[in-house]
Structure formats: structure tokens, C-alpha cells
Design a protein around this motif. Sequence first.
Motif, PDB file in Angstrom:
ATOM      1  N   ASP A 170      12.712   6.071  -2.763  1.00  0.00           N
ATOM      2  CA  ASP A 170      14.145   5.827  -2.926  1.00  0.00           C
ATOM      3  C   ASP A 170      14.420   4.353  -3.219  1.00  0.00           C
ATOM      4  N   ASN A 171      15.303   4.096  -4.174  1.00  0.00           N
ATOM      5  CA  ASN A 171      15.627   2.713  -4.551  1.00  0.00           C
ATOM      6  C   ASN A 171      16.196   1.912  -3.384  1.00  0.00           C
TER       7      ASN A 171
ATOM      8  N   TYR B  54       0.828  -1.212   0.000  1.00  0.00           N
ATOM      9  CA  TYR B  54       0.000   0.000   0.000  1.00  0.00           C
ATOM     10  C   TYR B  54       0.856   1.253   0.000  1.00  0.00           C
ATOM     11  N   TYR B  55       1.954   1.238   0.733  1.00  0.00           N
ATOM     12  CA  TYR B  55       2.879   2.363   0.746  1.00  0.00           C
ATOM     13  C   TYR B  55       3.369   2.659  -0.677  1.00  0.00           C
ATOM     14  N   LEU B  56       3.823   1.618  -1.365  1.00  0.00           N
ATOM     15  CA  LEU B  56       4.316   1.799  -2.732  1.00  0.00           C
ATOM     16  C   LEU B  56       3.218   2.305  -3.663  1.00  0.00           C
ATOM     17  N   LEU B  57       2.022   1.741  -3.547  1.00  0.00           N
ATOM     18  CA  LEU B  57       0.922   2.164  -4.409  1.00  0.00           C
ATOM     19  C   LEU B  57       0.537   3.622  -4.167  1.00  0.00           C
ATOM     20  N   VAL B  58       0.466   4.024  -2.918  1.00  0.00           N
ATOM     21  CA  VAL B  58       0.090   5.405  -2.602  1.00  0.00           C
ATOM     22  C   VAL B  58       1.158   6.373  -3.102  1.00  0.00           C
TER      23      VAL B  58
ATOM     24  N   PRO C 117       0.096  15.107 -11.168  1.00  0.00           N
ATOM     25  CA  PRO C 117       0.915  16.311 -11.377  1.00  0.00           C
ATOM     26  C   PRO C 117       0.697  17.415 -10.341  1.00  0.00           C
ATOM     27  N   SER C 118      -0.540  17.627  -9.936  1.00  0.00           N
ATOM     28  CA  SER C 118      -0.807  18.715  -8.987  1.00  0.00           C
ATOM     29  C   SER C 118      -0.161  18.465  -7.630  1.00  0.00           C
ATOM     30  N   LEU C 119       0.061  17.212  -7.274  1.00  0.00           N
ATOM     31  CA  LEU C 119       0.716  16.887  -6.001  1.00  0.00           C
ATOM     32  C   LEU C 119       2.226  16.723  -6.153  1.00  0.00           C
ATOM     33  N   PHE C 120       2.632  16.236  -7.317  1.00  0.00           N
ATOM     34  CA  PHE C 120       4.049  15.932  -7.522  1.00  0.00           C
ATOM     35  C   PHE C 120       4.881  17.186  -7.767  1.00  0.00           C
ATOM     36  N   GLU C 121       4.354  18.095  -8.558  1.00  0.00           N
ATOM     37  CA  GLU C 121       5.114  19.295  -8.930  1.00  0.00           C
ATOM     38  C   GLU C 121       5.384  20.155  -7.703  1.00  0.00           C
ATOM     39  N   GLY C 122       6.654  20.437  -7.485  1.00  0.00           N
ATOM     40  CA  GLY C 122       7.089  21.192  -6.322  1.00  0.00           C
ATOM     41  C   GLY C 122       7.486  20.319  -5.146  1.00  0.00           C
ATOM     42  N   ASN C 123       7.159  19.033  -5.218  1.00  0.00           N
ATOM     43  CA  ASN C 123       7.487  18.088  -4.146  1.00  0.00           C
ATOM     44  C   ASN C 123       8.392  16.963  -4.642  1.00  0.00           C
ATOM     45  N   GLU C 124       9.111  17.208  -5.714  1.00  0.00           N
ATOM     46  CA  GLU C 124       9.938  16.170  -6.325  1.00  0.00           C
ATOM     47  C   GLU C 124      10.951  15.597  -5.350  1.00  0.00           C
ATOM     48  N   GLU C 125      11.572  16.456  -4.552  1.00  0.00           N
ATOM     49  CA  GLU C 125      12.598  15.983  -3.614  1.00  0.00           C
ATOM     50  C   GLU C 125      11.988  15.076  -2.547  1.00  0.00           C
ATOM     51  N   LEU C 126      10.846  15.436  -2.029  1.00  0.00           N
ATOM     52  CA  LEU C 126      10.168  14.612  -1.027  1.00  0.00           C
ATOM     53  C   LEU C 126       9.825  13.240  -1.598  1.00  0.00           C
ATOM     54  N   PHE C 127       9.241  13.237  -2.805  1.00  0.00           N
ATOM     55  CA  PHE C 127       8.849  11.960  -3.406  1.00  0.00           C
ATOM     56  C   PHE C 127      10.061  11.110  -3.786  1.00  0.00           C
ATOM     57  N   SER C 128      11.158  11.743  -4.158  1.00  0.00           N
ATOM     58  CA  SER C 128      12.353  10.955  -4.477  1.00  0.00           C
ATOM     59  C   SER C 128      12.892  10.282  -3.225  1.00  0.00           C
ATOM     60  N   LYS C 129      12.718  10.909  -2.061  1.00  0.00           N
ATOM     61  CA  LYS C 129      13.132  10.264  -0.802  1.00  0.00           C
ATOM     62  C   LYS C 129      12.172   9.158  -0.398  1.00  0.00           C
ATOM     63  N   LEU C 130      10.880   9.374  -0.607  1.00  0.00           N
ATOM     64  CA  LEU C 130       9.881   8.366  -0.240  1.00  0.00           C
ATOM     65  C   LEU C 130       9.893   7.168  -1.179  1.00  0.00           C
TER      66      LEU C 130
ATOM     67  N   PHE D 225      14.587  -1.404  -1.865  1.00  0.00           N
ATOM     68  CA  PHE D 225      15.388  -2.627  -1.885  1.00  0.00           C
ATOM     69  C   PHE D 225      15.482  -3.248  -0.494  1.00  0.00           C
ATOM     70  N   TYR D 226      15.859  -2.453   0.502  1.00  0.00           N
ATOM     71  CA  TYR D 226      16.045  -3.007   1.850  1.00  0.00           C
ATOM     72  C   TYR D 226      14.719  -3.386   2.501  1.00  0.00           C
ATOM     73  N   SER D 227      13.665  -2.669   2.184  1.00  0.00           N
ATOM     74  CA  SER D 227      12.345  -3.062   2.692  1.00  0.00           C
ATOM     75  C   SER D 227      11.935  -4.404   2.107  1.00  0.00           C
ATOM     76  N   MET D 228      12.146  -4.570   0.803  1.00  0.00           N
ATOM     77  CA  MET D 228      11.811  -5.847   0.172  1.00  0.00           C
ATOM     78  C   MET D 228      12.708  -6.975   0.668  1.00  0.00           C
ATOM     79  N   LEU D 229      13.959  -6.664   0.952  1.00  0.00           N
ATOM     80  CA  LEU D 229      14.861  -7.672   1.502  1.00  0.00           C
ATOM     81  C   LEU D 229      14.358  -8.152   2.861  1.00  0.00           C
TER      82      LEU D 229
END
Length: 83
Positions: free
Chosen positions: A45-46, A18-22, A30-43, A50-54
Motif C-alpha cells: 500500500d502506498n 527487505y520487506y519491500l524486496l520480498v 505470477p503463481s503467487l500473485f494471481e488470486g492474492n491481488e487484494e492481499l498484495f495491494s494491502k502489503l 510512505f509513512y514507513s519511509m517517513l
Amino acid sequence: TTSRSAKWKTFIQMIFIYYLLVIYTLMKTPSLFEGNEELFSKLFDNNLIFYSMLIVTIITFYTGVEYIFANWKTIISLFKNEA
């Protein structure tokens, strides 16, 4: 019956899915993503993924082994009945 650890494993898997889907859905809005790119890139994050799936994979393997040992006699009897 299902073990407590297997129930926790399923709970953790569902929370992570659910975390990944949300996060993915919010990134594609776009209305939520634009301006929040850095936050979403942290949330999203590869390394986080990876470590969560591990961790989920290790827990899944553990509960699978736990199930086999708890039901060993039943599993053996099923194979004997097949032969």
C-alpha cells in the motif's frame, strides 16, 4: 563508536528494505500473485510505504543530529586543521 539508536536505525532500514524486496518479488511471481491481488495491494500500500519511509527518515535525521552533537568537538577540530 556507533550509538545504540544508530544501530536500531540501520536495523529498521534493513527490515523495511527487505520487506519491500520480498513483497515486490512475490508480486512479480505470477503463481503467487494471481488470486492474492487484494492481499498484495494491502502489503504494498502506498500509504504504508510512505509513512514507513517517513518514520525511517525521521529516525535517520535524529541519529544524524545526535551524531553531530556527540562529536561536535572532533568535527570543529577537523575543520580547524583544514584551514
